[in-house]
Design an enzyme around this catalytic site. Structure first.
Site, PDB file in Angstrom:
ATOM      1  N   VAL A 192       1.012  -1.118   0.062  1.00 28.86           N
ATOM      2  CA  VAL A 192      -0.230   0.133  -0.050  1.00 28.86           C
ATOM      3  C   VAL A 192       0.887   0.997   0.112  1.00 28.86           C
ATOM      4  O   VAL A 192       1.966   1.477   0.572  1.00 28.86           O
ATOM      5  CB  VAL A 192      -0.919   0.033   1.231  1.00 28.86           C
ATOM      6  CG1 VAL A 192      -1.716   1.393   1.140  1.00 28.86           C
ATOM      7  CG2 VAL A 192      -1.728  -1.480   1.338  1.00 28.86           C
ATOM      8  N   LYS A 193       0.579   2.450  -0.806  1.00 26.20           N
ATOM      9  CA  LYS A 193       1.109   3.348  -0.862  1.00 26.20           C
ATOM     10  C   LYS A 193       0.539   4.526   0.180  1.00 26.20           C
ATOM     11  O   LYS A 193      -0.862   4.697   0.082  1.00 26.20           O
ATOM     12  CB  LYS A 193       1.252   3.981  -1.829  1.00 26.20           C
ATOM     13  CG  LYS A 193       2.161   5.509  -1.987  1.00 26.20           C
ATOM     14  CD  LYS A 193       2.588   5.468  -3.410  1.00 26.20           C
ATOM     15  CE  LYS A 193       1.432   6.406  -4.349  1.00 26.20           C
ATOM     16  NZ  LYS A 193       2.151   7.030  -5.566  1.00 26.20           N
TER      17      LYS A 193
END
Ligand code: R5P
Length: 295
Positions: free
Chosen positions: A202-203
């Site tokens: 996840v960013k």
């Protein structure tokens, strides 16, 4: 046909050595299939467990962004210093040599622009094309709390389901609407939702307060976006504090390609991310490299 004469019986079964059975090095990724883990091990350096992703996908909704007006000129000098390239298929095919031989995280969504509602995205790359491009991962935004939250989550779910069929991981990017508060509560919510729907990493954005808790509450690796251009020292400090608080690296665009010396900046970011070089030393490294280049 194999030669069947003189077949020797196996002798060395290493009976004193237990079979190798090592856990995979990335958080939350132990139960993934071999191909998925192999792609993740190309994205994240198995030694440091971290990555420097060079993001230059901005044009898919904001056109010729400062610093990457000419991707064919701006990006190639940075490629040797990046672990991963994150871009659209259009940028890849038109501006990046296939001999670059870096893992590609393929921007697989589109459908909006800076002139319209940003959360109104759709899946814009067929999985077959991602495979043709030898993508190491595919990616789209989740816009939690935004007008098209449901649609954006559905996009990422679709990428996860189709990518999983072929062993291609999905990066979920937490897109933040203009009226969202960028705090630990918001990013804790957004990153956790992204991981629970099955994103492989996840960013997020770095936040001053509570980033450690955001990382802890997300069962898969988090990389941080760089965000708007900061002075080099501040951007390096942000990267340092992010990895120090548990981030698995950066997915950085503007703070690299809008730097006064992008080639020096990406190397300084790499030193922070992979070698835990402190902010002051990394900034000095940036200045030294820049001056070596006559700038
Ligand atoms: C969003 O536009 C993209 O996903 C960018 O790749 C991401 O925001 C990282 O770029 P930057 O470091 O410029 O924020």
């Amino acid at each position: 046909m194999a030669d069947l004469d003189d077949i020797k019986e196996g002798k060395d079964f290493g009976l004193d050595n237990p079979a190798r059975n090592e856990p995979f090095f990335l958080k939350g990724s132990n139960a993934l299939d071999w191909g998925m883990q192999n792609r993740l091990a190309r994205i994240f350096n198995p030694e440091s467990g971290r990555t420097v992703m060079l993001a230059f996908d901005h044009g898919y909704f904001q056109g010729p962004t400062t610093g990457i007006e000419r991707m064919d000129l701006a990006i190639p000098p940075l490629i040797p210093h990046a672990d991963v390239l994150m871009c659209t298929r259009g940028a890849l095919r038109s501006c990046i040599s296939p001999t670059a031989n870096k893992p590609i995280v393929l921007r697989s969504s589109a459908g909006q622009s800076i002139l319209s509602e940003l959360s109104n995205e759709l899946v814009a790359v067929d999985i077959e094309d991602a495979i043709r491009l030898n993508a190491a991962a595919i990616t789209a935004q989740v816009y939690i709390g935004a007008e098209y939250e449901h649609k954006s989550i559905a996009n990422v779910v679709k990428l996860i389901d189709t990518g999983s069929r072929y062993g291609i991981p999905t990066l979920a990017v937490t897109g933040v609407g203009a009226d969202m508060v960028r705090d630990a509560r918001y990013f804790g919510l957004a990153t956790r939702i992204a991981a629970e729907i099955g994103a492989h990493y996840v960013k997020s954005y770095f936040i001053e307060e509570g980033f450690e808790k955001v990382v802890a509450g997300c069962p898969v690796p988090i990389v941080i976006a760089g965000g708007k251009k900061l002075p080099e020292g501040e951007a390096l400090d942000m990267a340092y504090r992010a990895v120090d608080q548990g981030a698995s690296g950066v997915d950085m665009g503007r703070n690299i390609f809008q730097s006064d010396c992008p080639v020096a900046m990406i190397q300084a970011v790499g030193a922070v991310v992979h070698r835990n070089v402190g902010t002051d030393k990394a900034l000095q490294m940036y200045h030294d490299l820049k001056s070596d280049m006559g700038m």
